[in-house]
Design a protein around this motif. Structure first.
Motif, short mmCIF file in Angstrom:
data_model
loop_
_atom_site.label_atom_id
_atom_site.label_comp_id
_atom_site.label_asym_id
_atom_site.label_seq_id
_atom_site.Cartn_x
_atom_site.Cartn_y
_atom_site.Cartn_z
N HIS A 193 0.82 -1.22 0.00
CA HIS A 193 0.00 0.00 0.00
C HIS A 193 0.86 1.27 0.00
CE1 HIS A 193 -3.53 2.43 0.61
NE2 HIS A 193 -3.11 2.88 1.80
N HIS A 196 -1.39 -13.16 4.49
CA HIS A 196 -2.59 -13.45 3.70
C HIS A 196 -2.20 -14.26 2.47
CE1 HIS A 196 -5.23 -10.92 6.08
NE2 HIS A 196 -4.38 -9.92 5.97
N ARG A 255 -4.14 -4.42 5.32
CA ARG A 255 -5.60 -4.64 5.36
C ARG A 255 -6.29 -4.07 4.11
NH1 ARG A 255 -6.41 -1.79 9.43
NH2 ARG A 255 -6.16 -3.38 11.04
N THR A 256 -5.89 -2.86 3.69
CA THR A 256 -6.55 -2.22 2.54
C THR A 256 -6.34 -3.04 1.27
OG1 THR A 256 -6.24 -0.03 3.52
CG2 THR A 256 -6.66 -0.12 1.15
N THR A 257 -5.09 -3.46 1.03
CA THR A 257 -4.80 -4.24 -0.18
C THR A 257 -5.51 -5.59 -0.13
OG1 THR A 257 -2.64 -3.17 -0.39
CG2 THR A 257 -2.95 -5.23 -1.58
N ASN A 258 -5.54 -6.22 1.04
CA ASN A 258 -6.18 -7.53 1.15
C ASN A 258 -7.67 -7.43 0.85
OD1 ASN A 258 -5.90 -10.40 1.85
ND2 ASN A 258 -7.23 -9.87 3.56
N GLN A 259 -8.29 -6.35 1.30
CA GLN A 259 -9.71 -6.16 0.99
C GLN A 259 -9.93 -5.96 -0.50
OE1 GLN A 259 -10.63 -2.87 3.58
NE2 GLN A 259 -11.09 -4.18 5.34
N MET A 260 -8.99 -5.26 -1.14
CA MET A 260 -9.08 -5.06 -2.59
C MET A 260 -8.90 -6.38 -3.33
SD MET A 260 -6.97 -4.91 -5.50
CE MET A 260 -5.33 -4.42 -4.99
N SER A 291 -9.62 -9.49 -2.20
CA SER A 291 -10.83 -10.30 -1.99
C SER A 291 -10.61 -11.72 -2.51
CB SER A 291 -12.02 -9.62 -2.67
OG SER A 291 -13.21 -10.31 -2.41
N ASN A 292 -11.46 -12.17 -3.44
CA ASN A 292 -11.30 -13.52 -3.99
C ASN A 292 -10.97 -13.46 -5.49
OD1 ASN A 292 -13.70 -12.63 -5.01
ND2 ASN A 292 -14.92 -14.42 -4.39
N TYR A 326 -6.20 -8.77 -9.92
CA TYR A 326 -5.88 -7.73 -8.94
C TYR A 326 -4.47 -7.17 -9.13
CZ TYR A 326 -3.24 -10.93 -5.75
OH TYR A 326 -2.33 -11.79 -5.18
#
Length: 566
Positions: A438, A456, A486-491, A493-494, A500
């Motif tokens: 990030h 992650h 956290r921000t990148t992991n939410q982006m 997602s799956n 991504y």
């Protein structure tokens, strides 16, 4: 009306049989099994010594209010009708079931030669990942007899299983040798096996009249309470008449050396370190700690505090163990600090040479899993050998004999905490340091806390499951993990990596290749990310991390230790 049906002790072997038959199951809302194998070993040692290991709480589940599931590793519940739901004791029962029934990710064994030579039970017990070649090979009774290795799964039915095993092992022997071995193994049976066989847990069984609201309240209370017993507290009381105030000493240590508090060091490790440093022949078993004299504390407390602070500084700054959750072995702190307390650090360039040796010992112990079993014995051995090495002698055995099979990285998940954590720290320290996806900043402990950086999946778990990668451990292995904010992991997602990562790459001014490389991830047009080729990615990263492991341990060749997938 009483909530209690009974409060009777029950034999461990009977409880495990109920787990296996699905007579006793879990509420589906219970958290997953999370114990690491070292914790399982500690519990088995307590049982073998007939120490209390807590009570169990269950309810006769006549109302079927909650959905139920089997214990991890037990046969599938299917349509089986259960009798009891376990409310407290899941982790203990699961770990013991897996150990004594030979299921799960690890297998547990007793090295009977150690017991025959007068060693402690704690020194004789060890575990091995079930996927290793050795674990497959030791299934042979001939090899068990040759090495005198007893699989704990032999004991699942009680002492009778050991007696059958004993006869299988001794029958082929010549008469005189057979008689001698029978006598020796019978003593082990009397001293240790029968104790395990006779072990009982206090079990509180709630009646089937217990209301669901009451069950929820009981469960909630159980999961937010619990106090850890401490040898440190016992010695605090013992030394008080001698004007040695351990609690004040400990608080002063945390105040003057904040890194000790930052890493949440258990004060027991300080006492173990003093035991190792104060004796001509290093030893740090519980009995050694309990027998420390007031003079040992007076002489060694401050040197050990300084040694512990330097230990943690080396681990944080050089080995990139940024937070306590990433320390592969807590048990390595005591010998590390004891060595520094006794040897100190030279005031010249030789300090750098010492530091390099200590780092190599750390990494060799982590990837050689030297502290996986009998950590107290390993600590005593390493302290003597490390001090000699720093003085110009040969390397410790844990450094000279380290072996590693890079294929094991495909099987290492967060549950194999030592190698998993060690690998994450190794990634953090590769090159110029892993950089945040990030902010692009080099990842530090403070940055982890500020940005919610944690380990992650690189290929998202849900994405892989939909692609047909059925084995959870294959999706969850350390090769598919890195530290992501956290921000990148939410982006992420799956989404597919090709999806991504394209978004990240398009960000103006973002040093895409440099950030990926800092995490030991592939870059360039041929990267398997662009084709979402998971198998090629695993092979690439396995080789890349193997290069890092060789660099820090000095290993030159891979060992062939992993069994082929069946």
């Amino acid at each position: 009306m009483s909530l209690f049906e009974d409060t009777n002790p029950r034999a461990l072997k009977d409880l495990l049989a109920e787990v296996h038959s699905r007579t006793m199951v879990l509420p589906d809302f219970q958290r997953d099994f999370v114990w690491e194998p070292g914790a399982t070993q500690e519990l088995i040692v307590s049982i073998a010594n007939n120490y209390p290991a807590g009570s169990l709480l269950r309810v006769r589940d006549a109302k079927r209010v909650f959905a139920a599931r089997e214990f991890e590793g037990a046969p599938s519940l299917g349509g089986q009708k259960h009798t009891f739901l376990v409310l407290d004791g899941q982790q203990r029962l699961t770990s013991l079931y897996q150990a004594f029934y030979g299921v799960g990710e690890h297998r547990y064994y007793l090295r009977l030669k150690t017991l025959l030579d007068g060693g402690d039970f704690e020194e004789s017990i060890f575990h091995v990942r079930a996927s290793t070649k050795w674990s497959k090979a030791i299934e042979s009774i001939d090899l068990q007899a040759q090495e005198l290795i007893l699989p704990l799964s032999v004991l699942k039915g009680g002492a009778g299983g050991f007696l059958q095993w004993l006869l299988q092992v001794t029958n082929p022997m010549p008469p005189d040798e057979r008689t001698k071995m029978l006598d020796a193994l019978t003593k082990i049976n009397d001293q240790w096996i029968k104790t395990i066989d006779d072990y009982h847990f206090p079990v509180v069984t709630l009646s089937d009249k217990t209301e669901p609201d009451a069950l929820c309240t009981i469960f909630e209370t159980l999961n937010r309470t619990g106090v850890k017993l401490s040898v440190f507290e016992l010695l605090t009381a013992r030394f008080w008449p001698h004007q040695i105030k351990l609690r004040e000493l400990w608080q002063a240590a945390c105040d003057t050396q904040p890194i000790i508090g930052d890493f949440e060091v258990d004060p027991y490790y300080m006492l173990q370190s003093i035991a190792l440093a104060s004796r001509k022949a290093p030893s740090c078993k519980r009995s050694d700690v309990l027998n420390l004299a007031p003079g040992d504390i007076d002489k060694w407390w401050q040197p050990v505090v300084s040694g512990m602070a330097l230990t943690l500084t080396i681990l944080r700054d050089d080995c990139k163990v940024m937070l306590p959750k990433w320390l592969p072995y807590q048990t390595m702190l005591a010998p590390f600090a004891a060595v520094l307390a006794k040897s100190g650090m030279p005031k010249n360039a030789e300090a750098g040479a010492h530091r390099e040796k200590l780092k190599r010992w750390f990494w060799s112990s982590v990837f050689g899993q030297a502290y996986e079993s009998a950590p107290n014995s390993q600590s005593a051995k390493d302290v003597g050998e490390l001090i000699a090495w720093l003085a110009g002698g040969p390397p410790p055995e844990s450094v000279k004999s380290v072996r590693f099979d890079p294929k094991s990285l495909r099987d290492v998940t967060p549950r194999q905490r030592s190698i998993y954590r060690g690998t994450i720290c190794l990634i953090l320290g590769s090159g110029t340091g892993a950089r945040d996806f990030h902010t692009q900043a080099v990842i530090t402990g403070n940055l982890m806390s500020e940005l919610g950086i944690d380990d992650h999946h690189v290929f998202p778990d849900d994405f892989l499951a939909k692609k047909g990668v059925s084995l959870a451990r294959t999706r969850d292995c350390v090769l598919n993990r890195t530290l992501i904010d956290r921000t990148t992991n939410q982006m992420i997602s799956n989404r597919a990596p090709s999806d991504y990562l394209t978004d990240i790459q398009k960000t103006p001014g973002f040093p895409f290749d440099a950030v990926l490389s800092s995490h030991c991830l592939p870059t360039g047009e041929a990267s398997p990310f662009w084709t979402d080729d998971y198998e090629t990615f695993l092979s690439w990263r396995q080789n890349r991390l193997w290069q890092e492991i060789k660099r820090v341990t000095g290993i030159t060749e891979a060992s062939d230790l992993e069994a082929e997938e069946v």
